[in-house]
Design an enzyme around this catalytic site. Structure first.
Site, PDB file in Angstrom:
ATOM      1  N   ASP A  15       0.829  -1.211   0.000  1.00  0.00           N
ATOM      2  CA  ASP A  15       0.000   0.000   0.000  1.00  0.00           C
ATOM      3  C   ASP A  15       0.862   1.260   0.000  1.00  0.00           C
ATOM      4  OD1 ASP A  15      -2.396  -1.568   0.230  1.00  0.00           O
ATOM      5  OD2 ASP A  15      -2.022  -1.756   2.377  1.00  0.00           O
ATOM      6  N   GLU A 181     -11.240   1.043  -3.961  1.00  0.00           N
ATOM      7  CA  GLU A 181     -10.585   1.404  -2.696  1.00  0.00           C
ATOM      8  C   GLU A 181      -9.262   2.087  -2.999  1.00  0.00           C
ATOM      9  OE1 GLU A 181     -10.182  -2.440  -0.831  1.00  0.00           O
ATOM     10  OE2 GLU A 181      -8.597  -3.074  -2.216  1.00  0.00           O
TER      11      GLU A 181
HETATM   12  C1  6LW Z   1      -5.926  -1.955   1.784  1.00  0.00           C
HETATM   13  C2  6LW Z   1      -6.576  -1.970   0.471  1.00  0.00           C
HETATM   14  C3  6LW Z   1      -5.758  -2.980  -0.142  1.00  0.00           C
HETATM   15  O1  6LW Z   1      -6.546  -1.242   2.764  1.00  0.00           O
HETATM   16  O2  6LW Z   1      -5.520  -3.945   0.781  1.00  0.00           O
HETATM   17  O3  6LW Z   1      -4.466  -3.656  -1.907  1.00  0.00           O
HETATM   18  C4  6LW Z   1      -5.915  -3.426   2.017  1.00  0.00           C
HETATM   19  N1  6LW Z   1      -5.266  -2.873  -1.299  1.00  0.00           N
HETATM   20  O4  6LW Z   1      -6.557  -0.806  -0.239  1.00  0.00           O
HETATM   21  C5  6LW Z   1      -4.957  -3.826   3.059  1.00  0.00           C
HETATM   22  O5  6LW Z   1      -3.651  -3.502   2.643  1.00  0.00           O
END
Ligand code: 6LW
Length: 514
Positions: A15, A181
């Site tokens: 991340d 996300e």
């Molecule tokens: C994070 C989300 C993700 O919050 O995995 O790969 C989750 N993306 O954005 C945990 O790292």
């Protein structure tokens, strides 16, 4: 740009978020149940990164008491505004309080960061954006922690207090992939860009983007979304590529950092989601990542720059190198420096969520050798663990036995647990060595490094994320003491010999076993 090696930050550094202040780049990663939280990095060239410690270094910033696997700190964002650095993230342990998201800041990137201000918003993956008028905005996933389908929510915020200044509005629900996300909002050449992750963090991961003339939208999806994904690049040694953040250079070039994994073989990876770097060009007002091609281990032409994986610690200093990591908040009295490192058992063990005495470094390559030297006193056991979660770890356990020190290999994989008969060595001191290979770990022990006896092996398959339930971390090599033992460790080393280095930098494309 000169040639460089991906990952730029190998091992469990997921991340990534990046910002630039003048000629200096700063990068942070998520850290989950490990302490201190949110690794902080500095670079002048985007390729060579120096660890600057961590952002969350006190319990008042990061309470991980009882933290289970892959809870704690989720994706952070780092930004600089008006000479002040801000880091915003989620401690998912705080979901029951209704305020899991928080901001810390510092005016001195080398100094401590403030205590958190908490934000009245559920959801994950918060990010900050300042518009030209100085108003700050929060973007993140929606208020309902059960549902990802709400899309990316935005509201005005006071970053000093966490106070919400506007209503909450959905900006974009993504291009159609699941789990929109990891958003980051930018204003580039007068246009608002919202870059997000979609597809979930596994093999369908993607980076997508949308733009608008107005902060509140409507946002137009990029016609060539996803702008980066390896979901169909099944022969690439890099998989699961997604969750990106953009940065420009002082001379006007663009890059993004993103994470991906290097599977040991098809659909199995164990050393975590790693930070990668990719060049970006702007064509017709849209970013094109690496010319539209998948990312490579070696980017650009020529001999790539690559960091040295070797590390040797004799515990003679008064402080620990920043790469050392605890599992949850440490009990300070259980870790003593001075003439070596003394570890004193806590009430927890490698198998639970308690006060576990654990000091580890991330396994940053698949082919490495870890070695330590220790003495053990009292009941219980201490040793060297390859640790991924409390349910997935292989431990060289040393305990006092009649006639000397006994070493056994304990391999835990969920509800399977196998422990070998102890091999007893006379004397008071033992050397433990773990040789990490792509498909297995080889465990050895003996009175000195020149005369080691094989104790056993364990497959990397059962320490792979795919053998777990929704985990986000990677393997550590960790020193531990549990069940009452006190242990003195004289030294610890990570080495990557030339043959291992060769294997680490020329990973084959997959010949998928059928
Ligand atoms: C994070 C989300 C993700 O919050 O995995 O790969 C989750 N993306 O954005 C945990 O790292």
């Amino acid at each position: 740009m000169n040639a460089y090696q991906n990952p730029i930050l190998p091992g469990f550094y997921p991340d990534p978020s990046i910002c630039r202040a003048g000629e200096d780049y700063y990068l942070v990663n998520s850290s989950f149940e490990f302490f201190p939280g949110v690794p902080l990095w500095h670079s002048r060239d985007l390729v060579h990164w120096e660890r600057q410690g961590s952002v969350l270094t006190r319990k008042s910033q990061l309470d991980l008491v009882g933290a289970m696997t892959s809870v704690g700190i989720f994706a952070p964002t780092i930004r600089e505004h008006g000479g002040r650095f801000y880091m915003i993230t989620t401690n998912v342990l705080k979901f029951p309080t209704g305020r899991p998201n928080f901001i810390v800041h510092t005016d001195d990137i080398n100094g401590p960061w403030s205590d958190p201000v908490w934000i009245d918003h559920m959801g994950i993956d918060p990010s900050l954006f300042w518009d030209d008028d100085g108003q700050a905005y929060y973007v993140g996933t929606g208020d309902d922690p059960e549902s990802h389908s709400q899309g990316i929510v935005c509201f005005g915020i006071d970053p000093e207090t966490g106070e919400i200044r506007t209503e909450k509005r959905v900006l974009w629900t993504g291009s159609g992939g699941r789990c929109p996300e990891g958003p980051h909002l930018y204003k580039i050449h007068g246009t608002y860009y919202l870059m997000i992750a979609e597809g979930g963090t596994e093999y369908g991961h993607m980076v997508t983007i949308a733009r608008s003339d107005c902060l509140w939208g409507p946002y137009e999806s990029c016609p060539h979304n996803p702008i980066l994904t390896h979901r169909n690049a099944d022969q690439s040694p890099l998989q699961g590529v997604g969750h990106a953040d953009l940065v420009d250079t002082p001379d006007g070039r663009w890059f993004l950092v993103v994470h991906g994994v290097r599977p040991s073989r098809a659909q199995l990876h164990h050393i975590g989601r790693e930070t990668l770097l990719a060049p970006v060009e702007w064509v017709d007002g849209w970013p094109v990542v690496n010319g539209g091609r998948p990312l490579e281990l070696t980017m650009g032409e020529g001999e790539p720059a690559r960091g040295d994986m070797n590390f040797a610690e004799d515990f003679s200093g008064e402080t620990l190198d920043p790469r050392w990591t605890f599992l949850r908040n440490p009990v300070p009295e259980h870790y003593r420096l001075g003439g070596g490192l003394t570890l004193i058992s806590g009430s927890g063990t490698l198998d639970d969520y308690g006060e576990t005495t654990f000091l580890g470094v991330r396994q940053q390559q698949m082919e490495l050798t870890f070695e330590t030297e220790l003495m053990v006193e009292g009941p219980g056991e201490a040793g060297l663990s390859v640790f991924h979660t409390n349910e997935h770890h292989y431990d060289l356990c040393v305990s006092r036995q009649e006639g000397g020190l006994g070493v056994s290999l304990r391999r835990r994989a969920v509800d399977l647990c196998a422990q070998s008969q102890p091999v007893v060595f006379p004397g008071e001191q033992l050397v433990l060595r773990v040789i990490a290979r792509r498909g297995e770990y080889v465990f050895l022990a003996g009175p000195d490094a020149a005369s080691l006896t094989p104790i056993g092996t364990g497959s990397t398959q059962l320490l792979s994320t795919e053998a777990m339930r929704g985990t986000f971390t990677g393997c550590f090599a960790a020193l531990f003491a549990q069940h009452g033992a006190t242990a003195r460790f004289g030294r610890f080393s990570v080495t990557e010999d030339p043959e291992q280095r060769q294997l680490n930098t020329t990973l084959p494309a997959f010949a998928y076993p059928v």
